[in-house]
Design a protein around this motif. Structure first.
Motif, short mmCIF file in Angstrom:
data_model
loop_
_atom_site.label_atom_id
_atom_site.label_comp_id
_atom_site.label_asym_id
_atom_site.label_seq_id
_atom_site.Cartn_x
_atom_site.Cartn_y
_atom_site.Cartn_z
N HIS A 149 0.81 -1.22 0.00
CA HIS A 149 0.00 0.00 0.00
C HIS A 149 0.84 1.27 0.00
CE1 HIS A 149 -4.06 -1.82 1.47
NE2 HIS A 149 -3.76 -2.14 0.25
N PHE A 150 2.06 1.20 0.53
CA PHE A 150 2.90 2.39 0.55
C PHE A 150 4.21 2.17 -0.19
CE2 PHE A 150 0.06 2.94 4.10
CZ PHE A 150 -0.33 4.25 3.94
N GLY A 151 4.27 1.03 -0.92
CA GLY A 151 5.50 0.62 -1.57
C GLY A 151 6.22 1.73 -2.31
N GLY A 152 5.56 2.29 -3.33
CA GLY A 152 6.21 3.29 -4.16
C GLY A 152 6.53 4.59 -3.42
N ALA A 153 5.70 4.90 -2.41
CA ALA A 153 5.80 6.21 -1.77
C ALA A 153 7.10 6.41 -1.01
CB ALA A 153 4.62 6.42 -0.83
N GLY A 197 -5.11 8.54 -1.44
CA GLY A 197 -5.34 8.40 -2.86
C GLY A 197 -6.19 7.20 -3.25
N PRO A 198 -6.12 6.80 -4.54
CA PRO A 198 -6.95 5.69 -5.03
C PRO A 198 -6.80 4.44 -4.15
CG PRO A 198 -5.76 6.75 -6.83
CD PRO A 198 -5.24 7.37 -5.58
N GLY A 199 -7.90 3.77 -3.89
CA GLY A 199 -7.88 2.59 -3.04
C GLY A 199 -8.01 2.93 -1.56
N ARG A 200 -8.27 4.19 -1.25
CA ARG A 200 -8.34 4.64 0.14
C ARG A 200 -9.30 3.80 0.99
NH1 ARG A 200 -10.34 10.71 2.18
NH2 ARG A 200 -11.90 9.95 3.62
N VAL A 229 -10.45 0.74 0.57
CA VAL A 229 -9.95 -0.62 0.79
C VAL A 229 -8.84 -0.60 1.84
CG1 VAL A 229 -8.75 -2.56 -0.28
CG2 VAL A 229 -10.56 -1.38 -1.53
N ARG A 230 -7.97 0.42 1.73
CA ARG A 230 -6.85 0.55 2.66
C ARG A 230 -7.37 0.75 4.09
NH1 ARG A 230 -4.78 4.54 -0.08
NH2 ARG A 230 -4.04 3.05 -1.60
N LEU A 231 -8.34 1.66 4.24
CA LEU A 231 -8.90 1.92 5.57
C LEU A 231 -9.59 0.67 6.12
CD1 LEU A 231 -10.37 5.55 5.25
CD2 LEU A 231 -8.15 4.86 6.17
N SER A 232 -10.34 -0.04 5.27
CA SER A 232 -11.05 -1.23 5.73
C SER A 232 -10.08 -2.33 6.15
CB SER A 232 -11.95 -1.78 4.62
OG SER A 232 -12.93 -0.83 4.28
N ALA A 233 -9.02 -2.52 5.37
CA ALA A 233 -8.05 -3.57 5.70
C ALA A 233 -7.35 -3.22 7.02
CB ALA A 233 -7.03 -3.72 4.57
N TYR A 234 -6.97 -1.95 7.17
CA TYR A 234 -6.31 -1.53 8.40
C TYR A 234 -7.23 -1.73 9.60
CZ TYR A 234 -3.79 1.32 11.77
OH TYR A 234 -3.12 1.75 12.89
N ARG A 235 -8.49 -1.32 9.44
CA ARG A 235 -9.50 -1.45 10.50
C ARG A 235 -9.63 -2.92 10.93
NH1 ARG A 235 -13.76 0.30 7.61
NH2 ARG A 235 -13.49 2.45 8.27
#
Lengths: 201, 201
Positions: free
Chosen positions: B75-79, B97-100, B102-108
């Protein structure tokens, strides 16, 4: 086990617990140790030496008992009041200072129970009371409320890594180094009064 | 519902899901929506259109299924790779950004399941892979590894307030303002190369 009516000596002072206090003390200990889902009303009652019906009569439900006994408020109370120039370091030092294990356990139990809307609301209340309320009027520069919330986010992030993920480096690193390093990051959101008189962020 | 063998059109491309893929896709959706404890193997099997025994045969246990389908890595690879001068803003922009969602749900889902030792280990692995590994050799100045971990803590703190506590201000504020403001706080831990040649923190 701390039963109602029992006499507990603390520094030679004898106190008598009411039933409500005995339940709250037992619940606090069990929630911190086993989390919300891992603690039953029956276990709290057994630990307090009372009938489970008494737990419900005093607190209404397991969820309300949890909210009444997991006290996040007050943990950062004094830290937001002192000089702004050292706010970042003071917040980290407070997090790492006396009561650290209780603070980490309470945070852990609360965050793992955030599928409850009441628990989320309580965490948001804690953010407002501990950071947004006291800091928004004090922070110089623009977007003070947003920055107060993000200072709360930074504190939450450190609690996260120590209490939930249990990062072995963060839990064992020299607290003074951690205080200086993370304090500087928090300080970036504080802003300091410009010596010429105008606020800068 | 995405059953094995079903043909799913995505931009005109027809793909056929294997049983394993169908289970993983169903599990990902249910875990993100209902969390770890709120999702049963039976529900995943029903959603994937397979027998529950097949879920266990392919993934071993509900816990392993959860870990295999909740992908925080990447999720943060390129950054973490681009110019250090803008690392803070780039991390926040990536988070928002894009996929926000999904990212929030997975983290939750992951954080609420941290009473599992395997889940804690996976979150720690994600921290190492996403932040500590790529950033430690790149950050100028002293205590680079500690600062890389604390950058991860700052990112976790923002995820916390958005995904777990659902701070209504942070989820609705102008993303550019949030990126600039929180990016500056992360940047305080990055340090920048001194133009005279020596690193400063």
């Amino acid at each position: 086990m701390t039963r109602p009516g029992q006499h507990c000596g603390l520094r030679g002072v004898t106190v008598t617990l009411t039933t409500r206090e005995a339940i709250a003390r037992a619940a606090g200990a069990l929630f911190e140790q086993h989390g919300y889902t891992g603690t039953s009303v029956r276990a709290v009652a057994a630990e307090a030496g009372v009938d489970p019906a008494l737990v419900i009569r005093h607190f209404g439900s397991k969820e309300k008992l949890f909210l009444d006994t997991m006290d996040l408020q007050g943990h950062f109370g004094g830290a937001t009041l002192g000089p702004l120039e050292e706010l970042g370091e003071r917040l980290v030092a407070t997090l790492l200072g006396p009561g650290r294990d209780v603070r980490l356990s309470a945070y852990r139990a609360m965050v793992r129970a955030t599928d409850s809307e009441l628990v989320r609301a309580r965490l948001l209340d804690a953010l407002e009371e501990m950071f947004v309320g006291p800091l928004t009027p004090r922070l110089p520069g623009p977007h003070a409320e947003l920055r107060a919330r993000l200072i709360g986010a930074q504190v939450a992030g450190l609690l996260d890594q120590m209490a939930l993920v249990e990062d072995p480096v963060l839990v064992s690193v020299d607290p003074d180094l951690l205080t200086r390093t993370y304090g500087a990051a928090i300080q970036a959101l504080v802003g300091v009064p410009d010596p010429t008189g105008g606020p800068v962020s």
